[in-house]
Design an enzyme around this catalytic site. Sequence first.
Site, short mmCIF file in Angstrom:
data_model
loop_
_atom_site.label_atom_id
_atom_site.label_comp_id
_atom_site.label_asym_id
_atom_site.label_seq_id
_atom_site.Cartn_x
_atom_site.Cartn_y
_atom_site.Cartn_z
N LYS A 1 -2.20 1.21 -36.27
CA LYS A 1 -3.05 0.05 -35.98
C LYS A 1 -4.15 -0.11 -37.03
O LYS A 1 -4.34 0.77 -37.88
CB LYS A 1 -3.62 0.20 -34.57
CG LYS A 1 -2.50 0.18 -33.51
CD LYS A 1 -3.07 0.31 -32.12
CE LYS A 1 -1.96 0.36 -31.09
NZ LYS A 1 -2.49 0.48 -29.73
N TYR B 1 3.23 -6.96 -27.00
CA TYR B 1 2.55 -6.45 -25.80
C TYR B 1 2.86 -7.27 -24.55
O TYR B 1 2.09 -7.26 -23.59
CB TYR B 1 1.05 -6.41 -26.03
CG TYR B 1 0.62 -5.33 -26.99
CD1 TYR B 1 0.87 -3.99 -26.72
CD2 TYR B 1 -0.04 -5.64 -28.17
CE1 TYR B 1 0.48 -2.99 -27.59
CE2 TYR B 1 -0.45 -4.64 -29.05
CZ TYR B 1 -0.18 -3.32 -28.76
OH TYR B 1 -0.58 -2.34 -29.62
N ASN C 1 -7.24 2.77 -30.12
CA ASN C 1 -6.16 3.72 -30.28
C ASN C 1 -5.50 3.48 -31.64
O ASN C 1 -5.24 2.35 -32.00
CB ASN C 1 -5.18 3.47 -29.13
CG ASN C 1 -4.18 4.56 -28.97
OD1 ASN C 1 -3.74 5.16 -29.94
ND2 ASN C 1 -3.81 4.81 -27.74
N HIS D 1 0.73 3.22 -32.09
CA HIS D 1 1.58 2.77 -30.99
C HIS D 1 2.91 3.49 -31.12
O HIS D 1 3.46 3.59 -32.22
CB HIS D 1 1.82 1.26 -31.05
CG HIS D 1 2.91 0.83 -30.12
ND1 HIS D 1 2.69 0.64 -28.78
CD2 HIS D 1 4.24 0.62 -30.33
CE1 HIS D 1 3.85 0.31 -28.21
NE2 HIS D 1 4.80 0.28 -29.13
N GLU E 1 11.20 -3.59 -29.80
CA GLU E 1 10.10 -3.63 -30.76
C GLU E 1 10.61 -3.60 -32.20
O GLU E 1 10.08 -4.31 -33.06
CB GLU E 1 9.14 -2.47 -30.48
CG GLU E 1 8.41 -2.66 -29.16
CD GLU E 1 7.68 -1.43 -28.67
OE1 GLU E 1 7.68 -0.39 -29.37
OE2 GLU E 1 7.09 -1.51 -27.57
#
Length: 141
Positions: free
Chosen positions: A3, A43, A106, A109, A120
């Site tokens: 991220k 998401y 965070n 992922h 994904e």
Amino acid sequence: MLKPGVINRRLVGEVIERLEKKGFKLVGLKMVNVDENLASSHYAEHNGKPFYKDLVDYVTSGPVIAMVWQADDCVTLMRKVCGATKPTEAVPGTIRGDYCIHTDRNIIHASDSDESAEREINLWFKPEELIDWKDCEDGWY
């Protein structure tokens, strides 16, 4: 996916190195500026939850590193290496345990199932962007 915080903190190489040293095989890698449409698709299962907007805002706040890794029991192993989603529950030695303090920031992922991983991967990569190469270390890990 690494991220935006990983890129901003200059931890990309260190996190990838940890995954390589574990024995995961990297077959897809690219830096992406994520638009709201891609973030919302990624998401989708969290839509309607209180933290959904924060997830989308964070992942669209800067570039991410999208990755595809292979290994036996890849999803299970990857989730163990990444550690618990909540930094207060992530043990030292895991990526989140070593590098995260805030859940909403965070740094990594990891797919939670083989089905999620497939969905994904198809969101982030075209088939021709994945390279299944001969790993000379296969079987040593």
